[in-house]
Design an enzyme around this catalytic site. Structure first.
Site, mmCIF file in Angstrom:
data_model
loop_
_atom_site.group_PDB
_atom_site.id
_atom_site.type_symbol
_atom_site.label_atom_id
_atom_site.label_comp_id
_atom_site.label_asym_id
_atom_site.label_seq_id
_atom_site.Cartn_x
_atom_site.Cartn_y
_atom_site.Cartn_z
ATOM 1 C CG ASN A 1 -11.254 -4.093 27.104
ATOM 2 O OD1 ASN A 1 -11.982 -4.913 27.653
ATOM 3 N ND2 ASN A 1 -11.125 -2.859 27.570
ATOM 4 C CE1 TYR A 2 -8.956 -11.926 30.095
ATOM 5 C CE2 TYR A 2 -6.967 -12.280 28.798
ATOM 6 C CZ TYR A 2 -7.805 -12.640 29.842
ATOM 7 O OH TYR A 2 -7.474 -13.710 30.633
ATOM 8 C CG LEU A 3 -3.798 -9.008 26.397
ATOM 9 C CD1 LEU A 3 -2.853 -8.982 25.201
ATOM 10 C CD2 LEU A 3 -3.397 -10.120 27.368
ATOM 11 C CB ALA B 1 -8.840 -5.762 31.999
ATOM 12 C CE LYS B 2 -7.143 -11.915 33.436
ATOM 13 N NZ LYS B 2 -7.549 -12.455 34.758
#
Length: 198
Positions: A122-124, A126-127
């Site tokens: 999820n973090y990647l 978003a980035k």
């Protein structure tokens, strides 16, 4: 240069604004009303704004913008999306509207993937979305994608690009120095670079 820094109160952000001051530039910290700014160096101007609800004008008068913010490791996917994806994209749009000359994005190793897997997916995602939005914005940009961050000091050199080892570490001090250089020198314009400390 007048440089707006989102994430200035974080560990990397504090080093970054000090680096900009040392280079003779004028950093302005974009902070929430409730932010603890006591650890910011003297000489840093404050501009209030919340990355989850940015208003027009936050980039007014700025030559460059650096996004070094993050929702933090203890927040869930919703806040990650609000800050790391949507907040970054909104700041890009506001920078473009104000005619900012350069936008520097602190991203992450692996953010070049369209469909990342694993616990960081999820973090990647978003980035990745924020990075792609910046690339398509028409702004002069630089994107820095460090490996795992450490609190070690400045190293003698850094490694950029294809030679980076994904299992290595990048000191926050090195990341801050490169973000500052990217903002003021144009050395990394139009590039998205993986990065590690040597």
């Amino acid at each position: 240069m007048n440089i707006l820094v989102a994430g200035a109160t974080g560990k990397t952000g504090q080093l970054l604004v000090q680096d900009l001051l040392d280079k003779g530039h004028k950093p302005t910290a974009l902070v929430r009303e409730s932010s603890d700014t006591s650890d910011l160096p003297e000489g840093v101007d404050l501009r209030h704004g919340d990355l989850t609800d940015l208003s027009s004008g936050v980039c007014e008068g700025m030559d460059a913008v650096i996004f070094a913010a993050g929702s933090g490791g203890s927040t869930g996917p919703e806040m990650t999306n609000k800050v790391d994806r949507d907040g970054a994209k909104k700041l890009v749009d506001l920078a473009r509207a104000e005619g900012v000359k350069r936008f520097v994005m602190l991203s992450s190793i692996g953010a070049d993937q369209e469909n990342p897997q694993g616990e960081m997916a999820n973090y990647l995602e978003a980035k990745h979305a924020a990075d792609e939005h910046l690339k398509a914005s028409g702004l002069t940009y630089a994107i820095l994608r460090p490996v795992a961050l450490s609190d070690a000091g400045r190293s003698d050199e850094t490694v950029l690009g294809e030679e980076v080892e994904k299992s290595a570490e990048a000191s926050r001090a090195d990341v801050a120095a490169l973000l500052a250089e990217a903002a003021v020198s144009g050395r990394f314009d139009g590039k998205a670079l993986d990065m590690q400390s040597a």
